[in-house]
Design an enzyme around this catalytic site. Structure first.
Site, PDB file in Angstrom:
ATOM      1  N   SER A 139       0.685  -0.673  -0.067  1.00  0.00           N
ATOM      2  CA  SER A 139       0.180  -0.118  -0.180  1.00  0.00           C
ATOM      3  C   SER A 139       0.374   1.130  -0.051  1.00  0.00           C
ATOM      4  O   SER A 139       1.781   1.229   0.682  1.00  0.00           O
ATOM      5  CB  SER A 139      -1.093   0.428   1.429  1.00  0.00           C
ATOM      6  OG  SER A 139      -1.367   1.530   0.974  1.00  0.00           O
ATOM      7  N   LYS A 193      -4.904  -6.800   3.199  1.00  0.00           N
ATOM      8  CA  LYS A 193      -4.681  -5.543   2.108  1.00  0.00           C
ATOM      9  C   LYS A 193      -6.615  -4.643   1.614  1.00  0.00           C
ATOM     10  O   LYS A 193      -6.697  -3.893   1.300  1.00  0.00           O
ATOM     11  CB  LYS A 193      -3.953  -5.647   1.100  1.00  0.00           C
ATOM     12  CG  LYS A 193      -3.877  -5.052  -0.150  1.00  0.00           C
ATOM     13  CD  LYS A 193      -3.182  -3.636   0.334  1.00  0.00           C
ATOM     14  CE  LYS A 193      -3.195  -2.050  -0.147  1.00  0.00           C
ATOM     15  NZ  LYS A 193      -3.709  -1.902  -1.426  1.00  0.00           N
ATOM     16  N   HIS A 196      -7.784  -3.236   4.362  1.00  0.00           N
ATOM     17  CA  HIS A 196      -6.958  -2.183   4.121  1.00  0.00           C
ATOM     18  C   HIS A 196      -7.490  -0.974   3.200  1.00  0.00           C
ATOM     19  O   HIS A 196      -8.402   0.103   3.631  1.00  0.00           O
ATOM     20  CB  HIS A 196      -6.063  -2.205   4.055  1.00  0.00           C
ATOM     21  CG  HIS A 196      -5.444  -0.754   3.662  1.00  0.00           C
ATOM     22  ND1 HIS A 196      -5.119  -0.250   2.675  1.00  0.00           N
ATOM     23  CD2 HIS A 196      -4.611   0.023   4.723  1.00  0.00           C
ATOM     24  CE1 HIS A 196      -4.708   0.745   2.822  1.00  0.00           C
ATOM     25  NE2 HIS A 196      -3.625   1.205   3.517  1.00  0.00           N
ATOM     26  N   ASN A 197      -8.448  -1.663   2.101  1.00  0.00           N
ATOM     27  CA  ASN A 197      -8.302  -0.313   0.704  1.00  0.00           C
ATOM     28  C   ASN A 197     -10.438  -0.491   1.453  1.00  0.00           C
ATOM     29  O   ASN A 197     -10.142   0.592   0.623  1.00  0.00           O
ATOM     30  CB  ASN A 197      -8.735  -1.514  -0.670  1.00  0.00           C
ATOM     31  CG  ASN A 197      -7.048  -1.418  -0.780  1.00  0.00           C
ATOM     32  OD1 ASN A 197      -6.213  -0.678  -0.090  1.00  0.00           O
ATOM     33  ND2 ASN A 197      -7.178  -1.656  -1.709  1.00  0.00           N
ATOM     34  N   GLU A 200     -10.126   2.457   3.813  1.00  0.00           N
ATOM     35  CA  GLU A 200     -10.525   3.350   2.897  1.00  0.00           C
ATOM     36  C   GLU A 200     -10.804   4.154   3.263  1.00  0.00           C
ATOM     37  O   GLU A 200     -11.443   5.145   2.453  1.00  0.00           O
ATOM     38  CB  GLU A 200      -8.602   3.148   2.138  1.00  0.00           C
ATOM     39  CG  GLU A 200      -8.729   4.577   1.437  1.00  0.00           C
ATOM     40  CD  GLU A 200      -7.408   3.696   0.150  1.00  0.00           C
ATOM     41  OE1 GLU A 200      -6.588   3.060   0.134  1.00  0.00           O
ATOM     42  OE2 GLU A 200      -7.764   3.937  -0.919  1.00  0.00           O
TER      43      GLU A 200
END
Ligand code: 2AM
Length: 496
Positions: A139, A193, A196-197, A200
């Site tokens: 990232s 990940k 995480h996105n 976001e």
């Protein structure tokens, strides 16, 4: 295998290889080399290798190859090969080409945004051939790849022993700790990940709602709001996303008549997505985790992108209601601070949900992911990097088995203190007709979580009536069904 003793062959001397040298791959390769690792290079189209060497060859020790075979031969064993191609078919194509050239114990790393199910499949397939497959989240975009990303590698523990130190050396460090750690087996790295996105997406949506509320509710200009966000960036909300929000709001470009117009007013208001947010929500649905913050964010982007439908609604003019309006007097007083508090509380909820999802994935697939460690490696390099993640790390350090992040003393107090503002802001938005799906669903989640009784009791009753789906009772154990079309009596359904 090439004759390593021959004078013309330099021997396998590269520490790591990168194939797929578009901007992310190129920047990662430069980062490896800049950190003292001998870096092998290969790309399907030779010019990308040549350009890298020409422009950045003096940044470190590169070993360029013109074909895959010599690329593989240039690597020390166990070979560490990072694939940086588009997720999907291209990744499979490169793996298929590579695998016959590799030997037992070699490590193939996919640093693209692969779906964790694909990573699980590939890991299985390579394991059967005696190879390690590491699906890793990277990232931080192009800039992070070059100067220090946050790295989330999955795969076997053994592979991390050979690969981890190299990855940790190129990751950004916060307080001396690299933003890279072993996540867990097979798909764990890409799963984390993905979440995480998703987080976001939620964070960005909440910030956009705060902006809309202050713009539409208080009539503040983008430049004034840039100042507001800059001030917020000095407190609990300090983060990369708040920082760039101020930068975007400050930016002007010449409008039609040449005079400066806030860029945000020139940008088409249809948010796009590449798909990791959608994957997060799809997976959350399958795991049964209420990640409402991420889901609302994905759907809000979908609604913004329903351009034709929005145009049709506006042209028809029949869907009436308030469209903002200026708050004044007591209503305006303290509203900026109230929005800040509502943003913070909603953000805590979105992150709590994201960490719940990591736990659910970890339970489902037996990954044993350390949530505090994930908060730690998100503190730098990545898009959601923030002060706030230190708090999450501290919460899990105190109690790794917290039932919800919201139960941590600090977060419980923070959300508790924010809630009058939070309710005021949501109520105001509803009254003014300003859509706040993120703020309001976060509040509903919070209220849903803390209530002793939910309307779900009625849903169970309905399900039993139309589908004989049965229900449990609060006053005795067992599973029950009411004979709705019979005499209305109740039967116990489970064996007893
Ligand atoms: P290219 O330069 O030859 O197009 C991002 O697209 C990167 O992935 C590029 O470096 C691209 O190589 C590479 N790539 C995409 N598909 C590929 C494939 N099927 N095989 C090898 N490399 C591929």
């Amino acid at each position: 295998m090439a004759d390593e003793s021959s004078a013309s062959f330099p021997g396998p001397r590269a520490d790591i290889g990168v194939t797929g040298l578009a901007v992310m791959g190129r920047n990662l390769a430069r980062n490896f080399a800049r950190n003292g690792h001998v870096t092998a290079l290969y790309n399907r189209t030779q010019s990308r290798v040549d350009e890298l060497i020409e422009q950045f060859g003096d940044e470190g020790d590169f070993v360029p190859s013109t074909d895959l075979k010599s690329f593989v031969a240039s690597l020390k064993r166990p070979r560490r090969i990072m694939i940086m191609v588009k997720a999907g078919k291209a990744t499979d194509a490169v793996i298929d080409e590579l695998v016959p050239l590799l030997e037992e114990g070699d490590i193939v790393i996919d640093g693209g945004n692969a779906h964790f199910d694909d990573t699980r499949r590939r890991e299985q397939a390579l394991k059967a051939k005696g190879l390690h497959f590491v699906g890793t989240g990277v990232s931080g975009g192009e800039e992070g790849a070059l100067n220090g990303p946050s790295i989330m590698p999955g795969g076997s523990k053994e592979s991390y022993e050979a690969l981890g130190p190299i990855l940790e050396s190129i990751a950004v460090a916060v307080d001396g700790t690299p933003c890279c750690t072993y996540v867990g087996p097979d798909g764990a790295g890409h799963f984390v990940k993905m979440v995480h996105n998703g987080i976001e997406y939620a964070d960005m949506q909440l910030i956009a709602e705060a902006y809309e509320l202050l713009r539409q509710g208080l009539g503040k200009t983008p430049a004034e709001l840039a100042d507001v966000f800059r001030t917020w960036n000095e407190g609990d909300l300090e983060s990369f996303l708040i920082e760039i929000t101020a930068r975007v709001l400050d930016k002007t470009h010449p409008g039609a008549d040449g005079s400066p117009v806030p860029l945000v007013d020139l940008i088409v208001d249809a948010a796009e997505q590449k798909g990791t947010g959608r994957w997060t929500v799809q997976t959350a649905l399958e795991l049964g985790v209420p990640t409402t913050g991420i889901a609302e964010a994905v759907f809000a982007r979908s609604l913004s992108g329903s351009v034709d439908q929005r145009k049709a609604v506006q042209a028809a003019g029949t869907l009436v209601g308030p469209t903002g309006g200026s708050l004044a007097g007591a209503e305006a007083e303290g509203f900026v601070d109230a929005v800040r508090d509502a943003l913070y509380a909603s953000k805590v909820v979105a992150y709590a949900q994201g960490f719940d999802m990591i736990q659910a994935g970890s339970d489902q697939y037996g990954w044993d992911v350390d949530k505090g460690a994930m908060a730690t490696i998100w503190r730098g390099g990545c898009i959601i990097r923030a002060q706030f993640l230190n708090r999450i790390k501290e919460a899990y350090d105190k109690d790794a088995h917290l039932a919800s992040l919201l139960l941590d003393e600090y977060f419980a107090a923070a959300v508790g203190n924010a809630q009058d503002s939070w309710r005021r802001v949501v109520a105001t938005a509803v009254r003014l007709g300003i859509p706040v799906p993120g703020f309001s669903s976060a509040l509903s989640y919070y209220d849903g979580l803390r209530r002793e009784r939910l309307g779900a009791a009625l849903v169970q009753g309905q399900r039993d009536l139309f589908g004989a789906h049965t229900y449990g009772r609060v006053d005795k154990p067992g599973t029950f069904h009411t004979l709705w079309s019979g005499d209305g009596s109740e039967e116990r359904q489970d064996a007893h």
